[in-house]
Design an enzyme around this catalytic site. Structure first.
Site, PDB file in Angstrom:
ATOM      1  N   ALA A  75     -30.359  -0.355 -15.379  1.00  0.00           N
ATOM      2  CA  ALA A  75     -29.024  -0.627 -15.927  1.00  0.00           C
ATOM      3  C   ALA A  75     -28.025  -0.723 -14.782  1.00  0.00           C
ATOM      4  O   ALA A  75     -27.123  -1.564 -14.800  1.00  0.00           O
ATOM      5  CB  ALA A  75     -28.623   0.485 -16.888  1.00  0.00           C
ATOM      6  N   THR A  76     -28.197   0.119 -13.779  1.00  0.00           N
ATOM      7  CA  THR A  76     -27.283   0.095 -12.629  1.00  0.00           C
ATOM      8  C   THR A  76     -27.267  -1.290 -11.992  1.00  0.00           C
ATOM      9  O   THR A  76     -26.196  -1.835 -11.684  1.00  0.00           O
ATOM     10  CB  THR A  76     -27.720   1.157 -11.588  1.00  0.00           C
ATOM     11  OG1 THR A  76     -27.659   2.441 -12.211  1.00  0.00           O
ATOM     12  CG2 THR A  76     -26.838   1.137 -10.353  1.00  0.00           C
ATOM     13  N   ASN A 156     -22.429   8.372 -22.390  1.00  0.00           N
ATOM     14  CA  ASN A 156     -23.646   9.097 -22.026  1.00  0.00           C
ATOM     15  C   ASN A 156     -23.498  10.603 -22.013  1.00  0.00           C
ATOM     16  O   ASN A 156     -24.488  11.321 -22.023  1.00  0.00           O
ATOM     17  CB  ASN A 156     -24.141   8.620 -20.650  1.00  0.00           C
ATOM     18  CG  ASN A 156     -23.047   8.590 -19.620  1.00  0.00           C
ATOM     19  OD1 ASN A 156     -21.997   7.987 -19.824  1.00  0.00           O
ATOM     20  ND2 ASN A 156     -23.256   9.256 -18.509  1.00  0.00           N
ATOM     21  N   HIS A 205     -35.898   2.917 -19.563  1.00  0.00           N
ATOM     22  CA  HIS A 205     -36.388   4.302 -19.533  1.00  0.00           C
ATOM     23  C   HIS A 205     -35.578   5.232 -20.424  1.00  0.00           C
ATOM     24  O   HIS A 205     -35.948   6.389 -20.622  1.00  0.00           O
ATOM     25  CB  HIS A 205     -36.427   4.829 -18.090  1.00  0.00           C
ATOM     26  CG  HIS A 205     -35.089   5.085 -17.481  1.00  0.00           C
ATOM     27  ND1 HIS A 205     -34.546   6.347 -17.414  1.00  0.00           N
ATOM     28  CD2 HIS A 205     -34.172   4.257 -16.929  1.00  0.00           C
ATOM     29  CE1 HIS A 205     -33.360   6.267 -16.821  1.00  0.00           C
ATOM     30  NE2 HIS A 205     -33.107   5.012 -16.524  1.00  0.00           N
ATOM     31  N   THR A 241     -39.536 -11.354  -7.121  1.00  0.00           N
ATOM     32  CA  THR A 241     -40.648 -11.581  -8.048  1.00  0.00           C
ATOM     33  C   THR A 241     -40.544 -10.620  -9.231  1.00  0.00           C
ATOM     34  O   THR A 241     -40.368  -9.415  -9.037  1.00  0.00           O
ATOM     35  CB  THR A 241     -41.988 -11.361  -7.313  1.00  0.00           C
ATOM     36  OG1 THR A 241     -42.021 -12.234  -6.196  1.00  0.00           O
ATOM     37  CG2 THR A 241     -43.176 -11.628  -8.231  1.00  0.00           C
ATOM     38  N   CYS A 327     -26.366  12.114 -13.150  1.00  0.00           N
ATOM     39  CA  CYS A 327     -25.813  11.641 -11.881  1.00  0.00           C
ATOM     40  C   CYS A 327     -24.808  12.618 -11.311  1.00  0.00           C
ATOM     41  O   CYS A 327     -24.603  12.671 -10.126  1.00  0.00           O
ATOM     42  CB  CYS A 327     -25.132  10.292 -12.080  1.00  0.00           C
ATOM     43  SG  CYS A 327     -26.275   9.088 -12.667  1.00  0.00           S
TER      44      CYS A 327
HETATM   45  N1  PLP Z   1     -24.867   3.524 -18.054  1.00  0.00           N
HETATM   46  C1  PLP Z   1     -25.032   4.601 -18.821  1.00  0.00           C
HETATM   47  C2  PLP Z   1     -24.149   4.781 -20.020  1.00  0.00           C
HETATM   48  C3  PLP Z   1     -26.008   5.545 -18.504  1.00  0.00           C
HETATM   49  O1  PLP Z   1     -26.165   6.617 -19.277  1.00  0.00           O
HETATM   50  C4  PLP Z   1     -26.806   5.338 -17.354  1.00  0.00           C
HETATM   51  C5  PLP Z   1     -27.792   6.364 -16.953  1.00  0.00           C
HETATM   52  O2  PLP Z   1     -27.629   7.533 -17.179  1.00  0.00           O
HETATM   53  C6  PLP Z   1     -26.612   4.188 -16.599  1.00  0.00           C
HETATM   54  C7  PLP Z   1     -25.637   3.299 -16.975  1.00  0.00           C
HETATM   55  C8  PLP Z   1     -27.451   3.891 -15.406  1.00  0.00           C
HETATM   56  O3  PLP Z   1     -28.784   3.741 -15.791  1.00  0.00           O
HETATM   57  P1  PLP Z   1     -29.969   3.640 -14.738  1.00  0.00           P
HETATM   58  O4  PLP Z   1     -30.000   4.942 -14.034  1.00  0.00           O
HETATM   59  O5  PLP Z   1     -31.175   3.395 -15.576  1.00  0.00           O
HETATM   60  O6  PLP Z   1     -29.665   2.540 -13.831  1.00  0.00           O
END
Ligand code: PLP
Length: 380
Positions: A75-76, A156, A205, A241, A327
């Site tokens: 997602a990041t 989150n 994940h 890839t 985080c």
């Molecule tokens: N955005 C939200 C709302 C999240 O909860 C998270 C991860 O905790 C992320 C983005 C980032 O996800 P990833 O660590 O899988 O890149």
């Protein structure tokens, strides 16, 4: 410390246990579809076909038919590509961004990068004590040079749900503005209409898929500047890839989660109710920070104790919860999300997040409650 089979994992917003079915699928597919999907030979074409089937399946599940899928590793990565890629490509049309003050760092730091190095301007929408933005404040924040709105679907840390459909509806009147939504905590869990969203980010994940699976769903007509340059994979937007079997697993996970969304939601609701009933009975000890119709995340503040001490004591009993988002928790700083609710540092330092999955059982919640009682009673 408990043996691993006795561990009660209640940190599913950080990451989830990978599903055996999905891991088995990966093992099977990775032998058969190992070829590079950019290769023009027969095996390459076979991989490319699976990649295209996976993309179609994801778009069907999300009902986003005006869009295309760009596979990423997280997602990041999707968020960085969406925000930086869109803003850097379209900065000639304006340099103003609207976001909220409860976004994940992947969003807020990407925006800060644009402010610091590319002279963008940003409006942070505040939230109320339930983690909600005001749609009137949102409308009032739109300026003639606004080009991007980035708002999360589900927070989150506290699980609050933002009005994604309504925001997209408002933005219909502003065709110059792209709407990015970080749906990382929502996909497969909360039923949200994303059709009006231009850029949608998430990672697998968080819903029992394997790590390093992510996607950015992009409206076809929206153009981005690539962040990774190279061989021009993923329609030239994300070089590198693609692990086709892994992304096929992402598509399968989304399909399974969507098919079972209602049943899972109702089941997890029963777990949440058990915990919430306990927290509400002990109002002198806990303050509930989660108020929305989202059973997956329950956040509460310890009114008289240190969250880090309680999280560690729970961990010794084999219960995994978190004291802020994953985080933030290692940095031992306050939660910016809880701070945004109350503007109180003490509250922001002492909140606990319990996050559920359908692998959890009622006994897990009962053991958590019993353990909280013992730990809180034991700490003077
Ligand atoms: N955005 C939200 C709302 C999240 O909860 C998270 C991860 O905790 C992320 C983005 C980032 O996800 P990833 O660590 O899988 O890149």
């Amino acid at each position: 410390m408990q043996p691993e089979d006795k561990i009660i994992y209640l940190d599913n917003a950080a990451t989830t246990y990978p599903s055996k079915e999905i891991a088995d699928t990966y093992f099977k597919l990775t032998n058969e579809y190992f070829a590079n999907s950019s290769s023009i030979h027969f095996l390459g074409a076979k991989s490319l076909h699976l990649l295209e089937v996976a993309k179609k399946q994801i778009l069907n599940c999300l009902k986003m038919f005006d869009h295309e899928v760009i596979f990423t590793c997280s997602a990041t990565e999707s968020i960085n590509l969406a925000i930086k890629g869109y803003c850097l490509k379209n900065s000639g049309r304006g340099k103003h961004i609207i976001t909220s003050n409860i976004e994940h760092p992947a969003v807020s730091e990407s925006i800060k990068f644009l402010v610091k190095y590319h002279d963008f301007e940003v409006t942070y929408l505040p939230v109320d004590e339930k983690g909600h933005i005001s749609l009137d404040e949102f409308k009032a924040s739109i300026k003639s040079d606004t080009i991007l709105v980035s708002l999360m679907a589900v927070n989150n840390e506290i699980g609050s749900i933002l009005p994604i459909k309504e925001i997209a509806e408002i933005l219909k009147e502003y065709p110059k503005i792209a709407f990015h939504c970080d749906a990382t905590q929502a996909i497969g869990k909360i039923d949200i209409d994303y059709q009006g969203v231009d850029l949608l980010s998430f990672s697998g994940h968080k819903f029992h898929c394997l790590k390093s699976t992510g996607a950015l769903i992009k409206r076809k007509k929206v153009s981005l500047l690539p962040i990774l340059d190279g061989g021009g994979q993923e329609n030239g937007v994300r070089s590198g890839t693609v692990d086709v079997p892994l992304m096929a697993c992402l598509a399968k996970s989304i399909r399974l989660e969507m098919e079972n969304l209602k049943t899972n939601f109702q089941y997890i609701e029963t777990l949440k109710k058990t915990l919430i009933n306990y927290l509400l009975i002990h109002k002198d000890t806990y303050l509930l920070n989660s108020h929305d119709d989202n059973p997956y995340i329950v956040n509460f503040t310890l009114l008289n104790k240190k969250a880090s001490v309680v999280v560690e004591a729970l961990s010794k009993k084999g219960i995994m919860v978190s004291s802020a988002s994953a985080c933030n928790s290692k940095k031992e700083k306050e939660s910016s999300v809880i701070y945004a609710l109350y503007h109180d540092l003490n509250m922001a330092k002492n909140s606990i997040r319990v996050s559920f999955s359908y692998f959890n059982k009622k006994e897990d919640v009962l053991f958590l409650i019993k353990s909280l009682d013992e730990i809180i009673g034991g700490i003077k």
